[in-house]
Enzyme design. Structure first.
Site, PDB file in Angstrom:
ATOM      1  CD  GLU A  61      -1.309  -2.415   1.881  1.00 10.14           C
ATOM      2  OE1 GLU A  61      -2.104  -2.861   2.774  1.00 10.14           O
ATOM      3  OE2 GLU A  61      -0.372  -2.424   2.071  1.00 10.14           O
ATOM      4  CB  SER A 177      20.592 -39.772  -7.041  1.00 11.16           C
ATOM      5  OG  SER A 177      21.319 -38.970  -6.030  1.00 11.16           O
ATOM      6  CG  LEU A 307      12.278 -37.103   6.115  1.00 10.95           C
ATOM      7  CD1 LEU A 307      11.538 -37.241   7.514  1.00 10.95           C
ATOM      8  CD2 LEU A 307      13.356 -36.098   6.065  1.00 10.95           C
TER       9      LEU A 307
END
Length: 373
Positions: A61, A177, A307
């Site tokens: 604002e 990976s 996890l």
């Protein structure tokens, strides 16, 4: 104060959509504050725009009013969140709107923060300014999903990120990976990291991959907290997740060895000890409530199957982002989730897909969990 009508004026909707687009420019920079956008319109013409660029910076604002100057008098302010009514890092935005002489304020939704909760709109309403709320409320809530969840529950919004082969493997049997997905998908992950206040992983991922877990963007990005769940404090003090820029937090069991704690603290990490569960590890409830207490609104989880399985089974995942590569790892590859097998299809976790998108050769899928498939 009036709620917005079910069929809003098309110009109102158009200006609020612009305010929402402005709000999103603050992604990654405003936490623990929400992202907010504001558009000032007078006699059908936009006279000022603003958004909250970073925590401690001017509110939306205030920026819009500064750009509008005297043209703000008699204008309508479209704001994606109720103007604040209290002194924080900046003065109250409701007061700034009053002083500028705006005639009408349209807010997408009320602020659930206890120091506001309708008081900003009430102050404007009491001063004779026409106020409305509820315009594009669902879209506005989505922009600040983490902020609203943390304020209402004390727990941050949790996004689980996965990168898999076509046959659902995250690594080879030996644990390799890097890299399953393409450069385009990895670049998108950095933007995803930038959009969250914290990145959480487990000690197994740190020991196997030594990830940095930083947001590396060409234009520069925020560095979220890096949080490692490590009940026995096995994380090496020289790990990249400890040495990188920004704050590193290692969460272990309260009875973890003092020597390992000291070594991590000497390397620059904060070490937090929480009461362990029956298996000797801190509970996810304890971890997320601690992050919420520290005003962390959103957490991106990049972790291994153990996890990931615990998060999904426990109902902690608010959103899942999966990057799928057009490759097959085959027998022996590591899966996405570990845990006890389910007994029936009714126990599966179904997904409601929000987005499907190609990133180079890969597919990005964004979904939210729903029980019962």
């Amino acid at each position: 104060m009036a709620d917005s009508p079910s069929l809003a004026d098309p110009s109102d909707t158009r200006h609020m959509r612009r305010a929402l687009a402005l709000a999103r420019r603050g992604v990654g920079w405003t936490d623990p504050n929400p992202m907010v956008g504001c558009v000032l319109v007078r006699d059908g013409r936009v006279v000022g725009e603003g958004y909250h660029p970073r925590v401690g910076g001017p509110h939306a604002e205030a920026s819009a009013l500064e750009r509008a100057g005297e043209a703000a008098r008699g204008a309508t302010a479209y704001v994606t969140l109720e103007p604040c009514s209290h002194y924080g890092r900046t003065p109250p935005c409701a007061d700034r709107l009053l002083e500028a002489g705006v005639a009408r304020v349209v807010a997408a939704l009320e602020d659930p923060y206890e120091r506001v909760q309708g008081r900003g709109l009430a102050r404007l309403d009491a001063a004779g300014i026409a106020t409305e709320s509820g315009l594009l409320e669902a879209e506005a809530e989505g922009v600040n999903a983490g902020f609203f969840k943390r304020i209402r529950t004390g727990i941050p919004w949790v996004t689980l990120k996965l990168a898999t082969s076509l046959d659902g493997h995250t690594a080879t049997g030996s644990g390799e990976s890097q890299w399953i997905t393409s450069e385009a998908a990895r670049a998108d992950v950095h933007r995803l990291r930038h959009a969250h206040a914290a990145i959480l992983t487990g000690s197994g991922t740190v020991l196997a991959d030594d990830p940095s877990l930083t947001a590396r963007l060409p234009e520069g990005g925020a560095h979220p907290w890096r949080v490692v769940l490590d009940s026995r404090l096995r994380t090496p003090p020289g790990a990249k997740v400890i040495a990188g820029p920004g704050r590193a937090l290692v969460v272990g069991a309260r009875n973890a060895p003092d020597g390992r704690r000291q070594a991590l603290e000497d390397a620059g990490a904060e070490v937090l000890g929480l009461d362990p569960d029956g298996e000797g590890v801190p509970t996810l409830d304890g971890v997320f409530r601690e992050l919420g207490r520290r005003e962390v609104s959103s957490v991106l989880v990049e972790c291994g199957a153990t996890l990931a399985g615990a998060l999904l089974r426990g109902g902690w995942v608010d959103r899942l982002v999966a990057y799928q590569a057009p490759s097959i790892i085959g027998v022996g590859g590591r899966g996405m989730f570990d845990g006890p097998p389910i007994g029936s299809m009714a126990e599966r976790v179904g997904l409601r897909v929000l987005e499907r998108r190609s990133l180079g050769p890969d597919l990005k899928l964004v979904a939210v969990p729903r029980q019962g498939g």
